[in-house]
Design a protein around this motif. Structure first.
Motif, PDB file in Angstrom:
ATOM      1  N   ILE A  96      86.504  15.642  19.424  1.00 15.41           N
ATOM      2  CA  ILE A  96      87.455  14.533  19.368  1.00 15.41           C
ATOM      3  C   ILE A  96      88.410  14.709  18.190  1.00 15.41           C
ATOM      4  CG2 ILE A  96      87.667  12.040  18.975  1.00 15.41           C
ATOM      5  CD1 ILE A  96      84.951  11.804  20.545  1.00 15.41           C
ATOM      6  N   MET A  97      87.862  15.075  17.033  1.00 12.39           N
ATOM      7  CA  MET A  97      88.716  15.298  15.856  1.00 12.39           C
ATOM      8  C   MET A  97      89.692  16.441  16.091  1.00 12.39           C
ATOM      9  SD  MET A  97      85.956  14.790  12.784  1.00 12.39           S
ATOM     10  CE  MET A  97      87.109  15.313  11.521  1.00 12.39           C
ATOM     11  N   GLY A  98      89.216  17.520  16.722  1.00  9.66           N
ATOM     12  CA  GLY A  98      90.096  18.652  17.014  1.00  9.66           C
ATOM     13  C   GLY A  98      91.232  18.261  17.933  1.00  9.66           C
ATOM     14  N   ALA A  99      90.929  17.506  18.973  1.00 11.55           N
ATOM     15  CA  ALA A  99      91.965  17.069  19.910  1.00 11.55           C
ATOM     16  C   ALA A  99      93.008  16.213  19.199  1.00 11.55           C
ATOM     17  CB  ALA A  99      91.335  16.298  21.068  1.00 11.55           C
ATOM     18  N   LYS A 100      92.556  15.319  18.325  1.00 13.56           N
ATOM     19  CA  LYS A 100      93.469  14.432  17.606  1.00 13.56           C
ATOM     20  C   LYS A 100      94.373  15.186  16.635  1.00 13.56           C
ATOM     21  CE  LYS A 100      91.688  10.696  15.899  1.00 13.56           C
ATOM     22  NZ  LYS A 100      90.769   9.726  15.250  1.00 13.56           N
ATOM     23  N   ARG A 101      93.939  16.364  16.178  1.00 11.56           N
ATOM     24  CA  ARG A 101      94.701  17.101  15.161  1.00 11.56           C
ATOM     25  C   ARG A 101      95.352  18.370  15.714  1.00 11.56           C
ATOM     26  NH1 ARG A 101      92.235  15.989   9.448  1.00 11.56           N
ATOM     27  NH2 ARG A 101      94.319  16.694   8.963  1.00 11.56           N
ATOM     28  N   THR A 102      95.486  18.446  17.012  1.00 13.94           N
ATOM     29  CA  THR A 102      96.032  19.650  17.642  1.00 13.94           C
ATOM     30  C   THR A 102      97.390  20.032  17.073  1.00 13.94           C
ATOM     31  OG1 THR A 102      94.787  19.263  19.666  1.00 13.94           O
ATOM     32  CG2 THR A 102      96.737  20.658  19.852  1.00 13.94           C
ATOM     33  N   ASP A 129      71.688  16.845  14.831  1.00 11.86           N
ATOM     34  CA  ASP A 129      72.093  16.608  16.217  1.00 11.86           C
ATOM     35  C   ASP A 129      73.303  17.473  16.560  1.00 11.86           C
ATOM     36  OD1 ASP A 129      72.836  15.650  18.722  1.00 11.86           O
ATOM     37  OD2 ASP A 129      73.318  13.641  18.004  1.00 11.86           O
ATOM     38  N   VAL A 130      73.045  18.613  17.163  1.00 10.35           N
ATOM     39  CA  VAL A 130      74.097  19.591  17.457  1.00 10.35           C
ATOM     40  C   VAL A 130      75.148  18.995  18.384  1.00 10.35           C
ATOM     41  CG1 VAL A 130      74.593  21.833  18.516  1.00 10.35           C
ATOM     42  CG2 VAL A 130      72.578  21.558  17.052  1.00 10.35           C
ATOM     43  N   LEU A 131      74.735  18.405  19.478  1.00 14.88           N
ATOM     44  CA  LEU A 131      75.703  17.903  20.453  1.00 14.88           C
ATOM     45  C   LEU A 131      76.453  16.681  19.926  1.00 14.88           C
ATOM     46  CD1 LEU A 131      73.790  18.453  23.799  1.00 14.88           C
ATOM     47  CD2 LEU A 131      75.347  19.998  22.585  1.00 14.88           C
ATOM     48  N   GLY A 132      75.798  15.853  19.125  1.00 11.63           N
ATOM     49  CA  GLY A 132      76.487  14.721  18.514  1.00 11.63           C
ATOM     50  C   GLY A 132      77.589  15.186  17.565  1.00 11.63           C
ATOM     51  N   ALA A 133      77.263  16.169  16.743  1.00 13.21           N
ATOM     52  CA  ALA A 133      78.268  16.719  15.821  1.00 13.21           C
ATOM     53  C   ALA A 133      79.388  17.409  16.588  1.00 13.21           C
ATOM     54  CB  ALA A 133      77.612  17.693  14.848  1.00 13.21           C
ATOM     55  N   ALA A 134      79.032  18.130  17.645  1.00 13.50           N
ATOM     56  CA  ALA A 134      80.041  18.830  18.453  1.00 13.50           C
ATOM     57  C   ALA A 134      80.965  17.837  19.144  1.00 13.50           C
ATOM     58  CB  ALA A 134      79.361  19.740  19.468  1.00 13.50           C
ATOM     59  N   ARG A 135      80.428  16.713  19.594  1.00  8.45           N
ATOM     60  CA  ARG A 135      81.260  15.685  20.239  1.00  8.45           C
ATOM     61  C   ARG A 135      82.309  15.168  19.247  1.00  8.45           C
ATOM     62  NH1 ARG A 135      77.664  12.903  22.772  1.00  8.45           N
ATOM     63  NH2 ARG A 135      78.331  13.573  24.837  1.00  8.45           N
ATOM     64  N   VAL A 136      81.870  14.828  18.046  1.00  7.87           N
ATOM     65  CA  VAL A 136      82.808  14.323  17.034  1.00  7.87           C
ATOM     66  C   VAL A 136      83.834  15.398  16.678  1.00  7.87           C
ATOM     67  CG1 VAL A 136      83.013  13.472  14.659  1.00  7.87           C
ATOM     68  CG2 VAL A 136      81.191  12.614  16.147  1.00  7.87           C
ATOM     69  N   ALA A 137      83.395  16.636  16.525  1.00  5.62           N
ATOM     70  CA  ALA A 137      84.319  17.732  16.204  1.00  5.62           C
ATOM     71  C   ALA A 137      85.353  17.921  17.303  1.00  5.62           C
ATOM     72  CB  ALA A 137      83.544  19.028  15.991  1.00  5.62           C
TER      73      ALA A 137
END
Length: 166
Positions: A63-69, A53-61
């Motif tokens: 969110i994770m990226g924003a949290k670790r900015t 699931d490309v878009l599902g994985a991209a959504r999680v990535a």
């Protein structure tokens, strides 16, 4: 002329002191796009990519990226995010996916970098999961779409390339 806040009077990089700023509600929305071949786009849209699931994985990535900015971008403050949402708009006629990241917090500094990092991480994840099918994908127009709150007020990006503040 605007002052560069991350540079001190001697020209050295510095983290901005936000200890005296008011804690207020802050929101940022960022957008970006990835354009791909029709074959690749159809696989993503229909859930047929072999990596899952490309878009599902991209959504999680995203969110994770924003949290670790603050770990990725030098001099960014660590923020306690109260919301981070990553959404997709599929543009069938252009074989293009639009990624939107909305981030909110209560803090003394804005969340623009978190929203931009979220969009970037989501786009890069789409590229990574699809590169076996299309290595000519193009990431484009990553930008701050809107900012609400803080001392500088409300900002809305206008497609003309000019900015609007008020």
């Amino acid at each position: 002329m605007a002052e560069l806040t991350h540079i001190d009077e001697k020209g050295n990089a510095r983290m901005v002191d936000v200890s005296e700023k008011n804690i207020t509600s802050r929101t940022a929305v960022a957008r970006g796009f990835i354009t791909m071949s029709e074959e690749c786009y159809d696989l993503v849209r229909n859930g047929g990519m072999t990596k899952g699931d490309v878009l599902g994985a991209a959504r999680v990535a995203g969110i994770m990226g924003a949290k670790r900015t603050s770990e990725l971008i030098p001099l960014c403050h660590l923020l306690l995010l109260s919301k981070c949402a990553v959404d997709f708009t599929l543009h069938d006629e252009a074989c293009r996916i639009e990624v939107t990241c909305t981030v909110k917090c209560q803090g003394g500094t804005g969340v623009e970098m978190e929203a931009l990092t979220g969009v970037s991480a989501a786009l890069l994840t789409i590229y990574d999961m699809c590169k076996a099918v299309d290595r000519e994908m193009v990431l484009s127009n990553i930008h701050l779409a809107e900012k609400i709150g803080g001392k500088s007020g409300h900002f809305v990006y206008r497609k003309t390339g000019q900015k609007s503040e008020g």
